[in-house]
Design a protein around this motif. Structure first.
Motif, PDB file in Angstrom:
ATOM      1  N   GLY A  58     -10.105   7.694  -5.610  1.00 28.19           N
ATOM      2  CA  GLY A  58      -9.626   6.614  -6.453  1.00 28.19           C
ATOM      3  C   GLY A  58      -8.557   7.006  -7.461  1.00 28.19           C
ATOM      4  O   GLY A  58      -8.054   6.170  -8.193  1.00 28.19           O
ATOM      5  N   ILE A  59      -8.192   8.275  -7.507  1.00 27.55           N
ATOM      6  CA  ILE A  59      -7.176   8.740  -8.454  1.00 27.55           C
ATOM      7  C   ILE A  59      -5.889   9.029  -7.689  1.00 27.55           C
ATOM      8  O   ILE A  59      -5.895   9.762  -6.707  1.00 27.55           O
ATOM      9  CB  ILE A  59      -7.653  10.013  -9.189  1.00 27.55           C
ATOM     10  N   ARG A  60      -4.796   8.453  -8.137  1.00 25.76           N
ATOM     11  CA  ARG A  60      -3.507   8.671  -7.484  1.00 25.76           C
ATOM     12  C   ARG A  60      -2.935  10.008  -7.920  1.00 25.76           C
ATOM     13  O   ARG A  60      -2.908  10.335  -9.101  1.00 25.76           O
ATOM     14  CB  ARG A  60      -2.545   7.552  -7.823  1.00 25.76           C
ATOM     15  N   ARG A 117       3.631   7.912   4.734  1.00 24.67           N
ATOM     16  CA  ARG A 117       3.676   7.271   3.430  1.00 24.67           C
ATOM     17  C   ARG A 117       5.123   7.032   3.049  1.00 24.67           C
ATOM     18  O   ARG A 117       6.012   7.762   3.460  1.00 24.67           O
ATOM     19  CB  ARG A 117       3.060   8.179   2.354  1.00 24.67           C
ATOM     20  N   GLN A 139       2.736  10.226  -2.670  1.00 28.34           N
ATOM     21  CA  GLN A 139       1.547   9.953  -3.455  1.00 28.34           C
ATOM     22  C   GLN A 139       0.341   9.781  -2.544  1.00 28.34           C
ATOM     23  O   GLN A 139       0.422   9.114  -1.516  1.00 28.34           O
ATOM     24  CB  GLN A 139       1.764   8.676  -4.265  1.00 28.34           C
ATOM     25  N   GLN A 147      -4.199   9.345  -2.649  1.00 34.40           N
ATOM     26  CA  GLN A 147      -5.307   8.915  -3.493  1.00 34.40           C
ATOM     27  C   GLN A 147      -6.531   9.739  -3.142  1.00 34.40           C
ATOM     28  O   GLN A 147      -6.938   9.804  -1.986  1.00 34.40           O
ATOM     29  CB  GLN A 147      -5.576   7.434  -3.288  1.00 34.40           C
ATOM     30  N   THR A 193       0.806  -1.222   0.000  1.00 37.84           N
ATOM     31  CA  THR A 193       0.000   0.000   0.000  1.00 37.84           C
ATOM     32  C   THR A 193       0.840   1.274   0.000  1.00 37.84           C
ATOM     33  O   THR A 193       0.366   2.320  -0.431  1.00 37.84           O
ATOM     34  CB  THR A 193      -0.916   0.058   1.236  1.00 37.84           C
TER      35      THR A 193
END
Length: 116
Positions: free
Chosen positions: A65-67, A56, A60, A62, A40
């Motif tokens: 649903g879009i990275r 992280r 990046q 999200q 992940t």
């Protein structure tokens, strides 16, 4: 599952990899004891029976649903503002399971002139 503090997700809902993208599949998916796990990128810590989100591995995030790369957002905002005297920083906050992007920019080249 945790591997080097990174959260891996496995089970029936995890795909075998990215469609027509073997390189990305090799980077993000791993077989452990015959089961496919997805990396992940979330750094978590186990406290008692809870997993606590810490960070992280990359910048990046999200959104719906879009990275999105925070560096790309920063670059685009810099182009819009087009002011070299401003430094721009883009951060994300996780609040109540919702991802909020907060854009912060501040002047770094103008001296503080005190209160009036």
């Amino acid at each position: 599952m945790l591997v080097k503090d990174e959260l891996l997700i496995g089970g029936k809902g995890v795909s075998a990899g990215y469609f027509n993208n073997a390189e990305q599949t090799d980077q993000k998916f791993e077989k452990i004891d015959g089961e496919v796990f997805y990396h992940t990128g979330d750094i978590v810590e186990k406290q008692d029976s809870l997993l606590v989100y810490r960070d992280r591995k990359d910048s990046q995030v999200q959104i719906h649903g879009i990275r999105v790369e925070l560096g790309d957002i920063r670059a685009n905002i810099s182009n819009i503002i087009d002011d070299p005297t401003r430094d721009i920083e883009v951060v994300f906050l996780l609040i109540s399971h919702k991802l909020l992007l907060k854009v912060l920019y501040h002047l770094i080249y103008q001296p503080f002139r005190g209160f009036r």
